[in-house]
Design an enzyme around this catalytic site. Sequence first.
Site, PDB file in Angstrom:
ATOM      1  N   ASN A  62       0.865  -1.177   0.000  1.00 49.85           N
ATOM      2  CA  ASN A  62       0.000   0.000   0.000  1.00 49.85           C
ATOM      3  C   ASN A  62       0.901   1.226   0.000  1.00 49.85           C
ATOM      4  OD1 ASN A  62      -1.827   2.018   0.467  1.00 49.85           O
ATOM      5  ND2 ASN A  62      -2.284   1.420   2.582  1.00 49.85           N
ATOM      6  N   LYS A 105       0.121   4.256  -0.414  1.00 45.92           N
ATOM      7  CA  LYS A 105      -0.493   5.486   0.119  1.00 45.92           C
ATOM      8  C   LYS A 105      -0.226   6.648  -0.850  1.00 45.92           C
ATOM      9  CE  LYS A 105      -0.116   3.438   4.633  1.00 45.92           C
ATOM     10  NZ  LYS A 105      -0.116   3.612   6.083  1.00 45.92           N
ATOM     11  N   HIS A 154      -9.663   1.327   4.738  1.00 43.91           N
ATOM     12  CA  HIS A 154      -8.392   1.525   5.437  1.00 43.91           C
ATOM     13  C   HIS A 154      -8.603   2.514   6.586  1.00 43.91           C
ATOM     14  CE1 HIS A 154      -4.305   2.762   6.289  1.00 43.91           C
ATOM     15  NE2 HIS A 154      -3.916   1.639   5.714  1.00 43.91           N
ATOM     16  N   GLU A 167      -6.921   4.890   7.652  1.00 36.31           N
ATOM     17  CA  GLU A 167      -6.679   6.303   7.315  1.00 36.31           C
ATOM     18  C   GLU A 167      -7.895   6.909   6.622  1.00 36.31           C
ATOM     19  OE1 GLU A 167      -2.918   5.786   5.324  1.00 36.31           O
ATOM     20  OE2 GLU A 167      -1.984   5.336   7.253  1.00 36.31           O
ATOM     21  N   GLU A 226      -5.797  -4.708  10.645  1.00 38.28           N
ATOM     22  CA  GLU A 226      -4.816  -3.647  10.852  1.00 38.28           C
ATOM     23  C   GLU A 226      -5.134  -2.881  12.128  1.00 38.28           C
ATOM     24  OE1 GLU A 226      -2.727  -2.604   6.908  1.00 38.28           O
ATOM     25  OE2 GLU A 226      -4.386  -1.238   7.189  1.00 38.28           O
ATOM     26  N   GLY A 235       2.021   2.562  10.848  1.00 40.59           N
ATOM     27  CA  GLY A 235       2.966   3.664  10.701  1.00 40.59           C
ATOM     28  C   GLY A 235       3.622   4.081  12.000  1.00 40.59           C
ATOM     29  N   SER A 264       2.976  -1.819  10.561  1.00 39.40           N
ATOM     30  CA  SER A 264       4.420  -1.854  10.812  1.00 39.40           C
ATOM     31  C   SER A 264       5.071  -3.197  10.484  1.00 39.40           C
ATOM     32  CB  SER A 264       4.715  -1.442  12.258  1.00 39.40           C
ATOM     33  OG  SER A 264       4.293  -0.095  12.475  1.00 39.40           O
TER      34      SER A 264
HETATM   35  P1  PGA Z   1       2.536   0.557   7.787  1.00 39.21           P
HETATM   36  O1  PGA Z   1       1.097   0.742   7.083  1.00 39.21           O
HETATM   37  O2  PGA Z   1       3.086  -0.749   7.237  1.00 39.21           O
HETATM   38  O3  PGA Z   1       3.325   1.755   7.346  1.00 39.21           O
HETATM   39  O4  PGA Z   1       2.302   0.490   9.238  1.00 39.21           O
HETATM   40  C1  PGA Z   1       0.244  -0.346   6.883  1.00 39.21           C
HETATM   41  C2  PGA Z   1      -1.026   0.113   6.237  1.00 39.21           C
HETATM   42  O5  PGA Z   1      -1.417   1.263   6.480  1.00 39.21           O
HETATM   43  O6  PGA Z   1      -1.659  -0.630   5.468  1.00 39.21           O
END
Ligand code: PGA
Length: 252
Positions: free
Chosen positions: A9, A11, A95, A97, A167, A173, A213
């Site tokens: 992903n 982003k 997601h 976010e 998640e 993140g 992460s």
């Molecule tokens: P990250 O993000 O691996 O940077 O924690 C995962 C995600 O948002 O799908």
Amino acid sequence: MRTPLVAANWKMYKTVAEAVVYAKELRVLVKDLDEGQVVLAPPFTALHAVAEAVRNTPIAVAAQNLHFETEGAFTGEISPRMVREAGAERAIIGHSERRRLFGETDELVARKVRAAIEAELAPILCVGETLEERDSGQTFDVLDRQMATALDGVTAEAAEDLAVAYEPVWAIGTGRNATPGQAQEAHAHIRKRLRERLGDLFGDDCRIMYGGSVNPGNAAELAAQPDVDGALVGGASLDVRSFLAIVDACRT
Ligand code: PGA
């Protein structure tokens, strides 16, 4: 037997040029894999170019989001039919976010899941609790609510190849991943609900990815859990070698 599904992903990272360089490098590195195990989710602007770059390779492409209508006066939105035509086979939906920063509710996520399925895009449905929810013992309730709403009216036949990504919001993140035990517990719970809702066969076959992460150092241990079937990777997917190391770790 479930094969792992590992998705990058990206982003809001990578220009079209950067995305294509990465896709071309990755396609050489994973040329011997079976189809349906590796997914790239670029920003909308790079979707078509990446899909072209990985055509006839084991790599599939996913949108990071979509609107639930086919077309209309929705300034700034992209429809499922548009991303399908651009070459996507999957769509990340719900997601955290999107939920947290863009106000997406469980109901909106549900509409998007149904719209994706109608457009023959296999959803990667994201679910997960916040730290506050975990600390107050609500993790399973939150997962139940998110899953029940998102899958309302969805049949096992229609949802074929739908994947779920667990998640935990506190792990995205932050550099703080769930422990393998925490991931397994949540994944087993999600699988139980999938079996109840869509049947044993669907629940047994559905791939449940872990996200939050994931990096080359922790992927193998997470993916070794019986109900963890791959990873949805943000930050560590931006570098092709790092993503490849995660793909490899999930497959061994
Ligand atoms: P990250 O993000 O691996 O940077 O924690 C995962 C995600 O948002 O799908």
